[in-house]
Write an enzyme that holds these catalytic residues in place. Structure first.
Site, mmCIF file in Angstrom:
data_model
loop_
_atom_site.group_PDB
_atom_site.id
_atom_site.type_symbol
_atom_site.label_atom_id
_atom_site.label_comp_id
_atom_site.label_asym_id
_atom_site.label_seq_id
_atom_site.Cartn_x
_atom_site.Cartn_y
_atom_site.Cartn_z
ATOM 1 N N LYS A 92 0.875 -1.174 0.000
ATOM 2 C CA LYS A 92 0.000 0.000 0.000
ATOM 3 C C LYS A 92 0.909 1.220 0.000
ATOM 4 O O LYS A 92 2.033 1.166 0.508
ATOM 5 C CB LYS A 92 -0.863 -0.010 1.276
ATOM 6 N N GLY A 191 -23.861 3.802 4.216
ATOM 7 C CA GLY A 191 -23.030 4.316 3.133
ATOM 8 C C GLY A 191 -23.547 3.837 1.795
ATOM 9 O O GLY A 191 -23.473 2.647 1.487
ATOM 10 N N GLY A 193 -22.452 4.793 -1.234
ATOM 11 C CA GLY A 193 -21.494 5.234 -2.253
ATOM 12 C C GLY A 193 -21.380 4.173 -3.328
ATOM 13 O O GLY A 193 -22.346 3.455 -3.626
#
Ligand code: NAD
Length: 366
Positions: A92, A191, A193
């Protein structure tokens, strides 16, 4: 959407202390005076293959916060990629600063750093990084994935992520209720999204009763109108009786303040790092008799999608059928959790580590 979770005890003040506690291979510090770029790339484990994980940009309060975040996130990618059966390790990147700092030179400079690792790390989108940002990064490195279809990529991975979350929800329902049918089940989606909205489509098709919440009322209105879902206040979602709570917004929503308020039989959703304290809150859920489908297991559809794109072998049907396997893996892990009396999160980590160890041994032979 910062998802720093207290999931690991780290020794402050010692980078090598943190790296050895979490068992990372490499932490790369990237700096460029001219553009103001400050970034960290964490490579946790490359036994299975190149370390793949997105880049997030965030105005971290301190360098120590950024280090902790990149180390935790890259470790999580190792387990996610392993459980998904991918030949990819865990990595990451975090870029430190206000997302307004981004411009062409800034992003291309970051791309050069990614390229300098020769493919040990492969980047993709994460919080505060847009597709257009990835296009600049791709001008400087081949080791980037999750590009738009117009640029030869596979496009938005969210529909695939949502499908995997749906599979995980069904597996957890099977464990909790004895049947994976979601017809008539009351499901709270926190959420709406990218992941939440696609997930709701699957749930509605199965005849579930949906509660939705978000901080954007216009999004809620639109989805409620299209699906018949009932809108609830973001602050009361934890208090409402429901069969399944599906966190699809923020991390760390299972914490000391919320855990005793939950009135559900299953927690299964797409958000990363749902447990504020991986060990403690995973165990409490188990003791309360709530079935928890580990987030990094069931939200792996996105990385399955970008992984296939990276290896240049993208077939949408194959990606969906690979994502469908999340159902079986999730059931196996929930059974293991029950049999061994360990939290599902721990059972998932154990299975992920076992595959890495086994494949590490395979690679020793000529
Ligand atoms: P998104 O930004 O499109 O959606 C998140 C939604 O949560 C937004 O609508 C936002 O308004 C809402 N939200 C923010 N704070 C809230 C709060 N306090 N209460 C209720 N709603 C709130 O992000 P996404 O791509 O849908 O990702 C959702 C989660 O899934 C994130 O944790 C992300 O890391 C994780 N995830 C996403 C993918 C993917 O493919 N997109 C893959 C793996 C994991």
């Amino acid at each position: 959407m910062l998802e720093i979770n207290a999931t690991e005890t780290v020794r402050e003040g010692s980078i090598f202390g943190q790296i050895s506690t979490m068992d990372h291979e490499q932490l790369v510090v990237c700096h460029d005076q001219a553009t103001g770029l400050k970034a960290l790339i964490g490579i946790h484990n490359t036994t299975l293959g190149p370390a793949l994980g997105g880049t997030r940009m965030w105005p971290y309060a301190s360098d120590a916060d950024a280090i902790t975040d990149v180390l935790r996130l890259s470790r999580g990618m190792t387990f996610k990629n392993s459980l998904a059966g991918l030949n990819l390790g865990g990595g990451k990147a975090v870029i430190i600063g206000d997302p307004k700092l981004k411009n062409e030179a800034f992003l291309r400079r970051f791309g050069r750093f990614v390229e300098s690792l020769g493919g040990r790390y492969v980047t993709a989108e994460d919080v505060n990084m847009k597709t257009s940002d990835m296009e600049y990064i791709a001008m400087e490195t081949r080791h980037v994935t999750g590009l738009p279809q117009l640029k030869g990529g596979a496009g938005d991975p969210s529909p695939v992520t949502a499908y995997g979350v749906y599979m995980g929800i069904k597996a957890a329902a099977k464990k909790a209720f004895g049947s994976d049918s979601l017809a008539g089940k009351k499901i709270g989606v926190q959420g709406v999204g990218q992941v939440g909205k696609y997930l709701i489509e699957y749930l509605v098709k199965e005849g579930a009763e949906i509660l939705i919440t978000d901080i954007f009322e216009d999004k809620l209105r639109e989805i409620s109108k299209a699906t018949g879902a009932t809108v609830v206040d973001p602050n009361v979602i934890y208090d409402l009786p429901m069969d399944i709570y599906a966190p699809c917004a923020l991390g760390a929503t299972i914490n000391d303040e919320t855990i005793d308020r939950l009135k559900c039989a299953v927690v299964a959703g797409g958000a990363n790092n749902q447990l504020k304290d991986e060990g403690k809150h995973g165990r409490i859920l188990m003791d309360k008799g709530i079935v928890y489908a580990p987030d990094f297991l069931i939200n792996a559809g996105g990385v399955i999608n970008v992984g296939a794109e990276y290896f240049g072998d993208y077939h949408r049907e194959t990606v969906f059928s690979q994502t469908e396997k999340i159902y079986d893996t999730c059931l196996t892990i929930l059974e293991k959790s029950e049999k061994e009396n360990i939290a599902a999160q721990q059972a998932a980590i154990d299975v992920a580590k076992a595959r890495i160890e086994a494949m590490g041994r395979v690679k020793l032979s000529f």
